[in-house]
Motif scaffolding. Structure first.
Motif, PDB file in Angstrom:
ATOM      1  N   GLN A  47     -16.471  61.914  73.647  1.00  0.00           N
ATOM      2  CA  GLN A  47     -15.281  61.249  73.122  1.00  0.00           C
ATOM      3  C   GLN A  47     -15.052  60.014  73.991  1.00  0.00           C
ATOM      4  OE1 GLN A  47     -12.195  64.274  73.281  1.00  0.00           O
ATOM      5  NE2 GLN A  47     -12.851  65.146  71.330  1.00  0.00           N
ATOM      6  N   ILE A  48     -14.917  58.874  73.309  1.00  0.00           N
ATOM      7  CA  ILE A  48     -14.897  57.592  74.018  1.00  0.00           C
ATOM      8  C   ILE A  48     -13.520  56.943  73.958  1.00  0.00           C
ATOM      9  CG2 ILE A  48     -15.785  55.202  73.802  1.00  0.00           C
ATOM     10  CD1 ILE A  48     -17.905  58.242  73.209  1.00  0.00           C
ATOM     11  N   ASP A  49     -13.112  56.417  75.088  1.00  0.00           N
ATOM     12  CA  ASP A  49     -11.870  55.638  75.146  1.00  0.00           C
ATOM     13  C   ASP A  49     -12.106  54.320  74.402  1.00  0.00           C
ATOM     14  OD1 ASP A  49      -9.922  53.733  76.031  1.00  0.00           O
ATOM     15  OD2 ASP A  49      -9.455  55.051  77.716  1.00  0.00           O
ATOM     16  N   THR A  50     -11.288  54.021  73.394  1.00  0.00           N
ATOM     17  CA  THR A  50     -11.553  52.824  72.581  1.00  0.00           C
ATOM     18  C   THR A  50     -11.414  51.535  73.397  1.00  0.00           C
ATOM     19  OG1 THR A  50      -9.257  52.806  71.828  1.00  0.00           O
ATOM     20  CG2 THR A  50     -10.866  53.835  70.361  1.00  0.00           C
ATOM     21  N   LYS A  51     -10.601  51.570  74.455  1.00  0.00           N
ATOM     22  CA  LYS A  51     -10.393  50.346  75.244  1.00  0.00           C
ATOM     23  C   LYS A  51     -11.537  50.097  76.220  1.00  0.00           C
ATOM     24  CE  LYS A  51      -5.393  49.729  75.116  1.00  0.00           C
ATOM     25  NZ  LYS A  51      -4.545  50.911  75.416  1.00  0.00           N
ATOM     26  N   THR A  52     -11.905  51.141  76.988  1.00  0.00           N
ATOM     27  CA  THR A  52     -12.912  50.946  78.039  1.00  0.00           C
ATOM     28  C   THR A  52     -14.326  51.266  77.555  1.00  0.00           C
ATOM     29  OG1 THR A  52     -12.679  53.220  78.777  1.00  0.00           O
ATOM     30  CG2 THR A  52     -11.216  51.613  79.787  1.00  0.00           C
ATOM     31  N   GLU A  53     -14.422  51.951  76.413  1.00  0.00           N
ATOM     32  CA  GLU A  53     -15.700  52.453  75.880  1.00  0.00           C
ATOM     33  C   GLU A  53     -16.426  53.365  76.872  1.00  0.00           C
ATOM     34  OE1 GLU A  53     -18.091  50.001  73.352  1.00  0.00           O
ATOM     35  OE2 GLU A  53     -16.361  48.955  72.535  1.00  0.00           O
ATOM     36  N   GLN A  54     -15.649  54.048  77.703  1.00  0.00           N
ATOM     37  CA  GLN A  54     -16.193  55.048  78.618  1.00  0.00           C
ATOM     38  C   GLN A  54     -15.975  56.448  78.029  1.00  0.00           C
ATOM     39  OE1 GLN A  54     -17.453  54.405  82.010  1.00  0.00           O
ATOM     40  NE2 GLN A  54     -17.598  52.372  81.086  1.00  0.00           N
ATOM     41  N   GLN A 244     -15.565  50.530  62.012  1.00  0.00           N
ATOM     42  CA  GLN A 244     -14.529  51.570  62.062  1.00  0.00           C
ATOM     43  C   GLN A 244     -13.906  51.614  63.458  1.00  0.00           C
ATOM     44  OE1 GLN A 244     -17.080  54.805  60.837  1.00  0.00           O
ATOM     45  NE2 GLN A 244     -16.318  54.747  58.727  1.00  0.00           N
ATOM     46  N   LEU A 245     -14.755  51.533  64.470  1.00  0.00           N
ATOM     47  CA  LEU A 245     -14.256  51.522  65.839  1.00  0.00           C
ATOM     48  C   LEU A 245     -13.329  50.325  66.052  1.00  0.00           C
ATOM     49  CD1 LEU A 245     -14.105  52.116  68.898  1.00  0.00           C
ATOM     50  CD2 LEU A 245     -16.326  51.000  69.153  1.00  0.00           C
ATOM     51  N   HIS A 254      -6.484  56.099  70.497  1.00  0.00           N
ATOM     52  CA  HIS A 254      -6.939  56.208  71.890  1.00  0.00           C
ATOM     53  C   HIS A 254      -8.423  56.510  72.037  1.00  0.00           C
ATOM     54  CE1 HIS A 254      -2.552  57.439  72.177  1.00  0.00           C
ATOM     55  NE2 HIS A 254      -2.617  56.298  72.821  1.00  0.00           N
ATOM     56  N   LEU A 255      -8.884  57.549  71.340  1.00  0.00           N
ATOM     57  CA  LEU A 255     -10.268  58.001  71.532  1.00  0.00           C
ATOM     58  C   LEU A 255     -11.010  58.056  70.209  1.00  0.00           C
ATOM     59  CD1 LEU A 255      -9.720  61.123  73.869  1.00  0.00           C
ATOM     60  CD2 LEU A 255      -9.972  58.739  74.557  1.00  0.00           C
ATOM     61  N   ILE A 256     -12.319  57.855  70.265  1.00  0.00           N
ATOM     62  CA  ILE A 256     -13.140  58.072  69.077  1.00  0.00           C
ATOM     63  C   ILE A 256     -14.295  59.003  69.399  1.00  0.00           C
ATOM     64  CG2 ILE A 256     -12.631  55.852  67.953  1.00  0.00           C
ATOM     65  CD1 ILE A 256     -15.890  55.585  68.940  1.00  0.00           C
ATOM     66  N   GLN A 257     -14.739  59.665  68.332  1.00  0.00           N
ATOM     67  CA  GLN A 257     -15.845  60.604  68.448  1.00  0.00           C
ATOM     68  C   GLN A 257     -16.668  60.434  67.181  1.00  0.00           C
ATOM     69  OE1 GLN A 257     -14.302  64.578  68.908  1.00  0.00           O
ATOM     70  NE2 GLN A 257     -16.278  65.517  68.479  1.00  0.00           N
ATOM     71  N   GLY A 258     -17.985  60.330  67.311  1.00  0.00           N
ATOM     72  CA  GLY A 258     -18.782  60.203  66.096  1.00  0.00           C
ATOM     73  C   GLY A 258     -20.169  59.675  66.361  1.00  0.00           C
ATOM     74  N   PHE A 259     -20.979  59.677  65.291  1.00  0.00           N
ATOM     75  CA  PHE A 259     -22.386  59.302  65.411  1.00  0.00           C
ATOM     76  C   PHE A 259     -22.553  57.865  65.886  1.00  0.00           C
ATOM     77  CE2 PHE A 259     -23.431  62.575  61.827  1.00  0.00           C
ATOM     78  CZ  PHE A 259     -23.153  63.602  62.710  1.00  0.00           C
TER      79      PHE A 259
END
Ligand code: C2E
Ligand code: MG
Ligand code: MG
Ligand code: MG
Length: 277
Positions: A47-54, A244-245, A254-259
């Motif tokens: 699961q990635i933080d949309t701001k930092t992409e970490q 989408q991101l 806040h967070l994204i999850q996906g292929f």
């Protein structure tokens, strides 16, 4: 249609039904031995933080690899496990494996990786659920605040007062609670008011159309507004494309999850590709 034709299709239907029942019966039987045969294991999806992409967290996803039948989807075998009373055992296995694995790749402390674990309704409602989760996490040494329990709206079909008590006690013990697949089940917005969720997961069906369909975008916007008002973390599921991101980030998810970022990974791959920098 002629009589014989009708009769023929009825027989065909009968056969199909029979085959499906037989397959289900086979799965039920095979599932009973699956844990002890080491056929069940878990993968982790970042699961990635949309701001930092970490990567800030991972979701634990169970897998069943049968030597002859091949891969059976958790959508299928978790439902069977619930029906035949195996969900508690499988749930305990998944939970302790996830705790051990995550602690082994990320020690407790600042910026420690969080781990989400899916919990099915019967599991949550079982009398010793809170005690066993607490005991396992503590024995392994993974801080409970690093563990998010994902429950679905179907849990609301149970007695609300009981659900409230269980979730409140889990929160007292520092576990985080996430509402999975939001908007797809028997939900009512009033549940958000009554139950102590830390996080909402926006179902992939809303994310799918976000770049083409203004209605989907509006729906996500309103979910984000509500979550924000309640101070909840928002996770978008099933993000497959960069656009989408971009939209989700702009809307403040806040967070994204996906292929788009990663599929569910083995612990080794997670550690090798995602955690070593
Ligand atoms: P879920 O909790 O909503 O998990 C997300 C599902 O979406 C996962 O399917 C994941 O592999 C899939 N997914 C992730 N990113 C994408 C994407 O970009 N596109 C698409 N099309 N799909 C994506 P999976 O692993 O097959 O799991 C299905 C469901 O089975 C889960 O849905 C969860 O409800 C249940 N499940 C899985 N593991 C467990 C478990 O250990 N315990 C319980 N109780 N349920 C589990
Ligand atoms: Mg989930
Ligand atoms: Mg989900
Ligand atoms: Mg889902």
């Amino acid at each position: 249609k002629s009589k014989t034709e009708l009769k023929g299709s009825a027989t065909f239907y009968h056969h199909r039904l029979n085959e499906e029942l037989q397959y289900k019966y086979l799965l039920e039987n095979e599932l009973r031995g699956a844990l002890s045969n080491n056929e069940i294991f878990v993968l982790y999806q970042p699961q990635i933080d949309t701001k930092t992409e970490q990567i800030v967290a991972v979701e634990t996803l169970a897998r069943w690899e049968h030597p002859k039948l091949g891969t059976i989807s958790p959508n299928e075998f978790i439902a069977i496990a619930e029906e035949i009373g195996l969900i508690k055992q499988i749930g305990l296995f998944v939970f302790s494996q996830a705790c051990k694995d995550i602690l082994s790749v990320s020690p407790n402390g600042k910026n420690a990786l969080k781990v989400s674990i899916n919990i099915s309704p019967n599991q949550l409602m079982s009398p010793d659920f809170i005690e066993s989760m607490t005991q396992i996490a503590d024995e392994i040494g993974l801080k409970r605040s690093r563990i998010t329990l994902e429950i679905t709206e179907n849990v609301m079909l149970n007695e609300l007062g009981k659900t409230y008590n269980i979730l409140t006690e889990l929160k007292k013990r520092d576990f985080c609670i996430s509402l999975d697949d939001f908007g797809t089940g028997f939900s009512s917005l009033s549940y958000l008011n009554m139950l102590p969720f830390d996080e909402i997961k926006i179902d992939s069906c809303f994310v799918n159309n976000i770049t083409v369909n203004e209605q989907s975008k509006a729906l996500i916007k309103s979910i984000l507004a509500i979550s924000d008002a309640y101070g909840m973390i928002t996770v978008a599921e099933g993000v497959e494309r960069k656009e989408q991101l971009t939209v989700l980030r702009t809307l403040g998810c806040h967070l994204i999850q996906g292929f788009y970022f990663d599929k569910p990974l083995t612990l080794a791959t997670l550690q090798k590709n995602c955690l070593k920098r």
